[in-house]
Design a protein around this motif. Structure first.
Motif, PDB file in Angstrom:
ATOM      1  N   PHE A 116       6.999   7.298   0.504  1.00 29.14           N
ATOM      2  CA  PHE A 116       6.866   6.058   1.266  1.00 29.14           C
ATOM      3  C   PHE A 116       8.076   5.838   2.160  1.00 29.14           C
ATOM      4  CE2 PHE A 116       7.837   1.628   1.944  1.00 29.14           C
ATOM      5  CZ  PHE A 116       6.677   1.205   2.592  1.00 29.14           C
ATOM      6  N   ALA A 117       9.267   6.060   1.614  1.00 29.18           N
ATOM      7  CA  ALA A 117      10.483   5.827   2.395  1.00 29.18           C
ATOM      8  C   ALA A 117      10.523   6.704   3.642  1.00 29.18           C
ATOM      9  CB  ALA A 117      11.711   6.080   1.522  1.00 29.18           C
ATOM     10  N   ILE A 118      10.150   7.964   3.501  1.00 28.80           N
ATOM     11  CA  ILE A 118      10.136   8.890   4.645  1.00 28.80           C
ATOM     12  C   ILE A 118       9.164   8.400   5.708  1.00 28.80           C
ATOM     13  CG2 ILE A 118       9.486  11.225   5.355  1.00 28.80           C
ATOM     14  CD1 ILE A 118      10.433  12.115   2.491  1.00 28.80           C
TER      15      ILE A 118
ATOM     16  N   ASP B 105      -0.826   7.212  -1.888  1.00 24.48           N
ATOM     17  CA  ASP B 105      -0.442   5.796  -1.869  1.00 24.48           C
ATOM     18  C   ASP B 105       0.515   5.514  -0.719  1.00 24.48           C
ATOM     19  OD1 ASP B 105      -1.946   5.150  -4.094  1.00 24.48           O
ATOM     20  OD2 ASP B 105      -0.243   4.789  -5.417  1.00 24.48           O
ATOM     21  N   ALA B 106       1.530   6.364  -0.582  1.00 29.33           N
ATOM     22  CA  ALA B 106       2.526   6.163   0.469  1.00 29.33           C
ATOM     23  C   ALA B 106       1.883   6.225   1.851  1.00 29.33           C
ATOM     24  CB  ALA B 106       3.627   7.220   0.341  1.00 29.33           C
ATOM     25  N   LEU B 107       1.013   7.202   2.049  1.00 31.35           N
ATOM     26  CA  LEU B 107       0.347   7.360   3.341  1.00 31.35           C
ATOM     27  C   LEU B 107      -0.498   6.134   3.677  1.00 31.35           C
ATOM     28  CD1 LEU B 107      -0.768  11.053   2.805  1.00 31.35           C
ATOM     29  CD2 LEU B 107       0.732  10.307   4.656  1.00 31.35           C
ATOM     30  N   VAL B 108      -1.295   5.687   2.722  1.00 33.70           N
ATOM     31  CA  VAL B 108      -2.204   4.569   2.969  1.00 33.70           C
ATOM     32  C   VAL B 108      -1.427   3.268   3.149  1.00 33.70           C
ATOM     33  CG1 VAL B 108      -4.061   3.168   1.981  1.00 33.70           C
ATOM     34  CG2 VAL B 108      -4.153   5.669   1.825  1.00 33.70           C
ATOM     35  N   LEU B 109      -0.381   3.067   2.360  1.00 36.05           N
ATOM     36  CA  LEU B 109       0.381   1.829   2.477  1.00 36.05           C
ATOM     37  C   LEU B 109       1.028   1.710   3.858  1.00 36.05           C
ATOM     38  CD1 LEU B 109       1.386  -0.784   1.319  1.00 36.05           C
ATOM     39  CD2 LEU B 109       3.234   0.466   0.166  1.00 36.05           C
ATOM     40  N   VAL B 110       1.612   2.788   4.361  1.00 32.24           N
ATOM     41  CA  VAL B 110       2.203   2.727   5.693  1.00 32.24           C
ATOM     42  C   VAL B 110       1.126   2.493   6.749  1.00 32.24           C
ATOM     43  CG1 VAL B 110       3.441   4.052   7.449  1.00 32.24           C
ATOM     44  CG2 VAL B 110       4.240   4.079   5.090  1.00 32.24           C
ATOM     45  N   GLU B 111      -0.029   3.121   6.599  1.00 34.91           N
ATOM     46  CA  GLU B 111      -1.131   2.883   7.542  1.00 34.91           C
ATOM     47  C   GLU B 111      -1.519   1.413   7.583  1.00 34.91           C
ATOM     48  OE1 GLU B 111      -4.460   5.323   6.641  1.00 34.91           O
ATOM     49  OE2 GLU B 111      -3.452   7.206   7.165  1.00 34.91           O
TER      50      GLU B 111
ATOM     51  N   ALA C 110      -5.369  -4.826   1.681  1.00 33.29           N
ATOM     52  CA  ALA C 110      -6.124  -3.725   2.272  1.00 33.29           C
ATOM     53  C   ALA C 110      -5.797  -2.409   1.572  1.00 33.29           C
ATOM     54  CB  ALA C 110      -5.833  -3.631   3.762  1.00 33.29           C
ATOM     55  N   PHE C 111      -4.529  -2.215   1.241  1.00 37.82           N
ATOM     56  CA  PHE C 111      -4.122  -1.027   0.489  1.00 37.82           C
ATOM     57  C   PHE C 111      -4.840  -0.968  -0.858  1.00 37.82           C
ATOM     58  CE2 PHE C 111      -1.462   0.438  -3.028  1.00 37.82           C
ATOM     59  CZ  PHE C 111      -1.184   1.742  -2.668  1.00 37.82           C
TER      60      PHE C 111
END
Length: 381
Positions: A25-27, A314-320, A334-335
Motif C-alpha cells: 500500500f505504501a509503495i 487489498d493495497a491495489l484496490v484501496l489505492v484505486e 467502496a473498498f
C-alpha cells in the motif's frame, strides 16, 4: 492543480505495519502522490519464515505492483502445473494448469526474506518515511484528520490510518475491542528450507501417507518443504527438538522428501506454527478514517497459498478507491464492498480444506474443493 499534486500538501497517510500488505500500500500510495509514513514495531524490520508459494493470481497482483520481473528473477517460477507423487516419490499425475494470462507464470516460489528485502527497498525508493521500533499507542479521529500518539511519546497528524499490522492486529483491538480474534483451525504447518535437486522443477505434492507434505522450489538452488499435521488442540513446540519431531512426521516418506528428512539436524531451522484464521464482519473493516487490510481483517491458512496475494490485492484496490473518491470513508466503503466476498472465499475455503484433511476425505473430494476455490480466484479484482 492536479489531484496527485494536491495530495502532497495534505497530511500524510499513517500505515501501521511494514509487512507485505503495508509495504504494498505504501509503495502504491506514494507513487500516486500521497505522502506516507510507515511505522513498524520491529526495530530491525526482520521477517521470519521459509518460502512462500506464489500462485497465478498472486503473480497478477505483483505485476500490478510493478515487481513481476524482480520476483521472477529472485525466486523460481514455472509455466506448468504441479506434480502429484506417492510417498516414495514416484509421480502419479501432473496437474494440467495453464497461465491465467499469457505473460504470467502458472506458479512459483520465493524465499520470504527475499520478498521482504525487495519490498522494503522499493518502499524506501518510493520516498516513504519509515519509522522502525515504533508503534501507535492511540489515535483520535477528528473527522477530517487523525491525531496519533506513538510509543516514544511523539505525536503526529494524519489524513487517515491504514492498519496492516497482521493477524494479531493491535489496531483491530483498538478500533473494535469486541472484534473476533484468530481461531485455531486444528492443524500445524511445518516448513524447512533445503537444497533443491534438479528433479524438483515445480511444486510437488506427496499423498497417501498419514500426513500431507510438499516441496516448492524458491530459487535455482533452494526449495522448501511444507507439512500439515492434524493436532486437535494447540500445544507448545520445543524449538530445540522441532527437527526431531519433523523427522518423525516424515518417517513414511522416501525419495526427495526422505532426503530432506535425513539431512535434518540440530542446526536445521524448522519453522512451525499453529494455523489460525479470522474473517472480520463487513462492519468491522473500517471505522471513520481508519481501515484494516490484509491479515488484520482476513487472516487465512495456507491451503490456497493466497494470503500474500490478497494482501497485495487489498493495497491495489484501496489505492484505486481512494483515487476515485474524495471522501475517505466513502472510499473505505467502496473498498470493503469490492474485497469482502473475495477475501471470504479465500478464508472460508482454506479453512474448509484444512477441515477436510482432518476428516480424511477422499482425494477426489479434496481436489474438487481446491479446484472450485482456485477457479473462483482466477477472476480479476
Amino acid at each position: 492543480m492536479s489531484q496527485s499534486s494536491s495530495r502532497v500538501d495534505r497530511a500524510p497517510i499513517l500505515v501501521l505495519g511494514g509487512g507485505i500488505g503495508g509495504m504494498s500500500f505504501a509503495i502504491l500510495a506514494s507513487r500516486a502522490g500521497w505522502p506516507v509514513h510507515v511505522v513498524e514495531a520491529d526495530p530491525n524490520w526482520r521477517v521470519y519464515g521459509a518460502g512462500i508459494t506464489v500462485t497465478g493470481p498472486t503473480y497478477r497482483a505483483f505485476r500490478s505492483l510493478g515487481i513481476l520481473d524482480d520476483l521472477k528473477a529472485q525466486g523460481y517460477h514455472v509455466t506448468e502445473g504441479g506434480r502429484i507423487c506417492i510417498p516414495n516419490g514416484t509421480p502419479v499425475a501432473d496437474l494440467q494448469d495453464r497461465p491465467i494470462q499469457p505473460d504470467l507464470p502458472v506458479s512459483g516460489g520465493i524465499m520470504r526474506p527475499d520478498l521482504h528485502t525487495l519490498l522494503s527497498r522499493l518502499t524506501r525508493e518510493a520516498g516513504v518515511r519509515v519509522s522502525l521500533g515504533l508503534t501507535a499507542t492511540e489515535w483520535t479521529d477528528q473527522g477530517d484528520r487523525v491525531e496519533a500518539r506513538f510509543s516514544d511519546g511523539s505525536t503526529g497528524t494524519y489524513d487517515f490510518v491504514v492498519a496492516a499490522d497482521g493477524a494479531f492486529s493491535k489496531a483491530r483491538s483498538f478500533l473494535f475491542p469486541d472484534a473476533p480474534r484468530p481461531a485455531y483451525t486444528g492443524q500445524y504447518c511445518w516448513r524447512v528450507v533445503a537444497k533443491r535437486p534438479p528433479e524438483i522443477d515445480r511444486s510437488h505434492f506427496f499423498v497417501g501417507a498419514p500426513v500431507t507434505c510438499g516441496l516448492v522450489p524458491v530459487s535455482q538452488d533452494l526449495m522448501y518443504l511444507w507439512l500439515l499435521e492434524n493436532v486437535p488442540e494447540m500445544r507448545r513446540v520445543d524449538e530445540a527438538t522441532a527437527y526431531q519431531r519433523l523427522a518423525a512426521l516424515l518417517a513414511p516418506f522416501s525419495g526427495p522428501v526422505g532426503a530432506v528428512r535425513d539431512a535434518l539436524n540440530a542446526d536445521s531451522w524448522v519453522n512451525v506454527r499453529p494455523l489460525e484464521a479470522v474473517l472480520l464482519p463487513r462492519d468491522k473493516w473500517f471505522k471513520g478514517r481508519s481501515i484494516l487490510i490484509g491479515d488484520a481483517s482476513h487472516a487465512t491458512t495456507p491451503h490456497l497459498a493466497s494470503g500474500a496475494g490478497i494482501a497485495v490485492e487489498d493495497a491495489l484496490v484501496l489505492v484505486e478507491e481512494l483515487q476515485r473518491h474524495a471522501d475517505v470513508p466513502a472510499a473505505f466503503q467502496a473498498f470493503t464492498d469490492r474485497r469482502f466476498e473475495r477475501c471470504r472465499l479465500v478464508v472460508e475455503s482454506s479453512v474448509a480444506i484444512g477441515k477436510a484433511q482432518q476428516d480424511h476425505v477422499s482425494p477426489e473430494t479434496m481436489g474438487a474443493m481446491m479446484a472450485k476455490a482456485q477457479a473462483a480466484l482466477l477472476a480479476d479484482i
